[in-house]
Design a protein around this motif. Structure first.
Motif, PDB file in Angstrom:
ATOM      1  N   SER A  73       0.830  -1.193   0.000  1.00  0.00           N
ATOM      2  CA  SER A  73       0.000   0.000   0.000  1.00  0.00           C
ATOM      3  C   SER A  73       0.873   1.254   0.000  1.00  0.00           C
ATOM      4  O   SER A  73       1.919   1.287   0.650  1.00  0.00           O
ATOM      5  N   THR A  75       0.295   5.718  -0.012  1.00  0.00           N
ATOM      6  CA  THR A  75      -0.538   6.917  -0.067  1.00  0.00           C
ATOM      7  C   THR A  75       0.353   8.074  -0.487  1.00  0.00           C
ATOM      8  O   THR A  75       1.360   8.351   0.168  1.00  0.00           O
ATOM      9  N   TRP A  76      -0.009   8.703  -1.593  1.00  0.00           N
ATOM     10  CA  TRP A  76       0.755   9.811  -2.173  1.00  0.00           C
ATOM     11  C   TRP A  76       0.035  11.113  -1.848  1.00  0.00           C
ATOM     12  O   TRP A  76      -1.173  11.235  -2.072  1.00  0.00           O
ATOM     13  N   TYR A  77       0.770  12.093  -1.348  1.00  0.00           N
ATOM     14  CA  TYR A  77       0.241  13.424  -1.058  1.00  0.00           C
ATOM     15  C   TYR A  77       0.962  14.416  -1.959  1.00  0.00           C
ATOM     16  O   TYR A  77       2.193  14.510  -1.920  1.00  0.00           O
ATOM     17  N   ALA A 107      -3.410   5.356  -3.083  1.00  0.00           N
ATOM     18  CA  ALA A 107      -4.288   6.519  -3.068  1.00  0.00           C
ATOM     19  C   ALA A 107      -3.415   7.734  -3.347  1.00  0.00           C
ATOM     20  O   ALA A 107      -2.238   7.759  -2.964  1.00  0.00           O
TER      21      ALA A 107
END
Length: 131
Positions: A73, A75-77, A107
């Protein structure tokens, strides 16, 4: 190692998985930004920062005896959705260069800002190493 979760009848995603099932030792990688191990930004270019961020994730995984293939998993910001969308080709090339053709559940989120002012991207990751 991992099982990709793709519900029947769903369109196949490009560049990520809808879900991953995995067993083993979990590794949690803190949010990484596009600076070097000495906390210095070498570029303000988004693709360059993505490449460095991914290299940082791989370095943390290596400390646990893991590799990109163990990612389950991410998560990209991003601070700028338009800049992200305008650079998808370069981001994809950097991703394949550093991570390869392994696509975990992902995400991507636009945020107002990141704690490090020069950071354009931050990525948090989870990996599972089979027992």
């Amino acid at each position: 190692m991992h099982s990709i979760l793709q519900p029947e009848g769903w369109a196949k995603p490009v560049g990520y998985a809808n879900g991953i099932a995995a067993r083993g030792r979990q590794i949690f990688v803190a949010g990484q930004v596009g600076w070097t191990g000495q906390c210095r930004f070498e570029t303000d270019d988004l693709v360059g920062q993505v490449r460095q961020t991914l290299q940082n994730i791989v370095a943390v995984l290596a400390e646990a005896g893991a590799g990109p293939e163990h990612l389950t998993s991410m998560t990209w910001y991003f601070t700028d959705k338009a800049e992200y969308l305008a650079n998808l080709r370069g981001i994809g090339e950097a991703y394949r260069e550093v991570i390869g053709r392994h696509f975990p559940a992902m995400a991507a989120v636009q945020v107002v800002a990141l704690v490090e002012d020069r950071a354009k991207v931050e990525i948090q990751a989870t990996a599972v190493v089979p027992e």
